[in-house]
Design an enzyme around this catalytic site. Structure first.
Site, PDB file in Angstrom:
ATOM      1  N   GLU A 109       4.846   0.246   2.315  1.00  0.00           N
ATOM      2  CA  GLU A 109       4.621   1.479   1.573  1.00  0.00           C
ATOM      3  C   GLU A 109       3.662   2.387   2.354  1.00  0.00           C
ATOM      4  OE1 GLU A 109       5.531   0.527  -2.991  1.00  0.00           O
ATOM      5  OE2 GLU A 109       3.498   0.053  -2.401  1.00  0.00           O
ATOM      6  N   CYS A 158      -1.668   7.891   4.234  1.00  0.00           N
ATOM      7  CA  CYS A 158      -2.259   6.557   4.165  1.00  0.00           C
ATOM      8  C   CYS A 158      -1.232   5.567   4.727  1.00  0.00           C
ATOM      9  CB  CYS A 158      -2.608   6.249   2.710  1.00  0.00           C
ATOM     10  SG  CYS A 158      -3.364   4.647   2.504  1.00  0.00           S
ATOM     11  N   CYS A 207      -1.084  -9.017   3.075  1.00  0.00           N
ATOM     12  CA  CYS A 207      -2.441  -9.096   3.613  1.00  0.00           C
ATOM     13  C   CYS A 207      -2.922 -10.539   3.531  1.00  0.00           C
ATOM     14  CB  CYS A 207      -3.374  -8.188   2.805  1.00  0.00           C
ATOM     15  SG  CYS A 207      -5.003  -8.003   3.540  1.00  0.00           S
ATOM     16  N   CYS A 238      -8.816  -9.657  -1.628  1.00  0.00           N
ATOM     17  CA  CYS A 238      -9.810  -8.887  -2.371  1.00  0.00           C
ATOM     18  C   CYS A 238      -9.341  -8.827  -3.828  1.00  0.00           C
ATOM     19  CB  CYS A 238      -9.938  -7.488  -1.776  1.00  0.00           C
ATOM     20  SG  CYS A 238     -10.354  -7.522  -0.020  1.00  0.00           S
ATOM     21  N   CYS A 251      -7.700  -5.716  -5.558  1.00  0.00           N
ATOM     22  CA  CYS A 251      -6.644  -5.029  -4.809  1.00  0.00           C
ATOM     23  C   CYS A 251      -5.285  -5.678  -5.054  1.00  0.00           C
ATOM     24  CB  CYS A 251      -6.990  -5.070  -3.316  1.00  0.00           C
ATOM     25  SG  CYS A 251      -5.660  -4.498  -2.254  1.00  0.00           S
ATOM     26  N   GLY A 309      -2.689  -4.084   4.189  1.00  0.00           N
ATOM     27  CA  GLY A 309      -3.147  -4.904   5.310  1.00  0.00           C
ATOM     28  C   GLY A 309      -4.537  -4.581   5.814  1.00  0.00           C
ATOM     29  N   LEU A 326     -16.809  -1.579   1.067  1.00  0.00           N
ATOM     30  CA  LEU A 326     -18.045  -2.314   0.757  1.00  0.00           C
ATOM     31  C   LEU A 326     -17.982  -2.922  -0.658  1.00  0.00           C
ATOM     32  CD1 LEU A 326     -20.822  -3.025   1.937  1.00  0.00           C
ATOM     33  CD2 LEU A 326     -21.741  -1.033   0.753  1.00  0.00           C
ATOM     34  N   CYS A 386      -5.359   3.909  -4.492  1.00  0.00           N
ATOM     35  CA  CYS A 386      -6.043   2.910  -3.672  1.00  0.00           C
ATOM     36  C   CYS A 386      -5.874   1.499  -4.226  1.00  0.00           C
ATOM     37  CB  CYS A 386      -7.531   3.221  -3.676  1.00  0.00           C
ATOM     38  SG  CYS A 386      -8.072   3.992  -2.202  1.00  0.00           S
TER      39      CYS A 386
HETATM   40  S1  SF4 Z   1      -8.446  -4.286   0.096  1.00  0.00           S
HETATM   41 FE1  SF4 Z   1      -7.409  -4.238   2.098  1.00  0.00          FE
HETATM   42  S2  SF4 Z   1      -8.117  -6.132   3.076  1.00  0.00           S
HETATM   43 FE2  SF4 Z   1      -8.535  -6.406   0.870  1.00  0.00          FE
HETATM   44  S3  SF4 Z   1      -6.680  -7.416   0.059  1.00  0.00           S
HETATM   45 FE3  SF4 Z   1      -6.393  -5.186  -0.181  1.00  0.00          FE
HETATM   46  S4  SF4 Z   1      -5.213  -4.598   1.653  1.00  0.00           S
HETATM   47 FE4  SF4 Z   1      -6.139  -6.602   2.082  1.00  0.00          FE
END
Ligand code: SF4
Length: 412
Positions: A129, A142, A149, A153, A156, A213, A268, A387
């Protein structure tokens, strides 16, 4: 499963943007790509189509112009290249685009594309994407660096998709080229004026490596793609308009500034190791102190070249006044800007977004300490383009296939 909503057809506020008038050739064949090669590699590749050694650099410059200034995806459009050579190039190489599986347009004008890249080597096709965010006076693309990934996180959505493979330099650049095609951002190759790169009125003015990623786990391909994107005789995007965002791969941070020279952003999201270990688990390997030390040593760091710190606002997790004060203390001495990102919930996420008053109070504390701390307006929420929401349906590849696909991409 991809989290996509097809609202584009019914969206009355969608921008009307004329896509490139050039017919677009879609990748299908298993020929090595020319897109994503450095100038030197492009000149070397000319040997494979029997271009005499003395002419290779000149031919490489011609091709570079057609690929990155005119944006052609078909050798037959390269009118100043001899017909025989065009035919030979077409036999041996590919400059085609990925397939566009889906395009969605948010009520706020944000666009999200799902691109499919054909199998390379023994691998399978993969989908990624890419998101375009139009703003007053600029447009930010973006771009994804991996399919899935390896990091997890917890805020995410991409982190819930297992790693499939790294994208090649061709596939990273192809996202930029496709976006420019769709936005009508390439000059028309069929007119004499088409030879000139417009310096104003471009749709894609900025690139952020913030899609799917961790870009610093795919350093070489990302570096190659960004150096091509910033080449003044091609796509010509200033390095000040290219930002690479990392979750904190400390050993590669210096190299990013030294070898790519782009702007840096850090995910962060927490100010104490015990919290960041959960939100951004790579923190267990490279904790906050090590990360910020690497930031202090980022090449070229100055008030004119500040580091952006991304901070997602999570209700009762990282949004107290104490957190804001600690953030200010941690960043002391680093030329920095703090982007406060209201959390974008996704199905199954365990967090809630901080209340608006809380976010504003947090922003005030950071701002009073002398740091710009804009609260990012969530964009493309209705199409899951915001995001941390990107996720494609590509399945995890077996390691053997992954290695073969990477080898095929590298060899190309
Ligand atoms: S924030 Fe970035 S590094 Fe963390 S899981 Fe999502 S895509 Fe991966």
């Amino acid at each position: 499963m991809a989290t996509t909503l097809d609202i584009a057809r019914d969206n009355p506020n969608a921008q009307t943007i004329v896509a490139s008038p050039q017919p677009i050739k879609v990748m299908s064949e298993d020929k090595p790509p020319l897109i994503g090669l450095s100038r030197e590699e492009l000149a070397e590749a000319m040997a494979l189509v029997d271009v005499p050694e003395k002419q290779r650099r000149m031919r490489a410059s011609q091709l570079w112009h057609w690929l990155y200034v005119r944006g052609v995806s078909d050798f037959s459009h390269m009118t100043n290249v001899a017909k025989d050579l065009r035919a030979r190039l077409d036999e041996v190489f590919s400059i085609a685009r990925p397939e566009m599986v889906d395009e969605q347009i948010s009520v706020d004008g944000t666009r999200k594309w799902l691109f499919r890249f054909p199998a390379r080597g023994a691998g399978r096709p993969v989908e990624v994407e890419t998101v375009y965010i139009p703003e007053e006076g600029r447009g930010t693309l973006c771009v994804s660096s991996q399919v899935g990934c390896t990091l997890t996180c917890t805020f995410c959505h991409t982190g819930t998709q297992k790693m499939v493979r790294n994208l090649t330099s061709e596939e990273i650049l192809a996202q930029v080229l496709m976006a420019r095609d769709r936005l009508g951002d390439f000059p028309d190759a069929t007119t004499p004026q088409g030879a000139i790169v417009p310096s104003e009125g471009r749709m894609v003015t900025n690139i952020v490596m913030m899609g799917m990623g961790e870009p610093l786990y795919n350093f070489e391909n990302v570096k190659k793609a960004l150096l091509i994107a910033s080449d003044g005789d091609g796509l010509s995007l200033s390095k000040r308009r290219i930002t690479l965002s990392t979750s904190g791969v400390v050993p590669e941070i210096f190299r990013t500034g030294d070898e790519i020279g782009c702007m840096l952003a850090i995910s962060l999201h927490a100010v104490r190791d015990e919290d960041r270990d959960i939100l951004v688990p790579i923190n267990k390997k490279w904790p906050i102190k090590e990360l910020l030390d690497a930031c202090r040593n980022y090449p070229g760091l100055s008030n004119a070249k500040r580091i952006t710190f991304e901070y997602v606002m999570l209700k009762d997790i990282n949004d107290s006044n104490q957190d804001a004060l600690e953030l200010v203390r941690l960043l002391k001495g680093i030329p920095a800007k703090i982007n406060l990102i209201p959390f974008n919930p996704w199905p199954g996420s365990q967090y809630a977004c901080s209340d608006w008053e809380r976010i504003e109070e947090f922003a005030d504390i950071v701002n009073r300490a002398g740091y710009a701390s804009p609260i990012r307006t969530p964009r493309g929420r209705d199409i899951f383009a915001a995001c941390g929401q990107l996720k494609s349906a590509s399945e995890r590849m077996r390691k053997k296939d992954r290695d073969a696909a990477t080898a095929a991409g590298t060899a190309a």
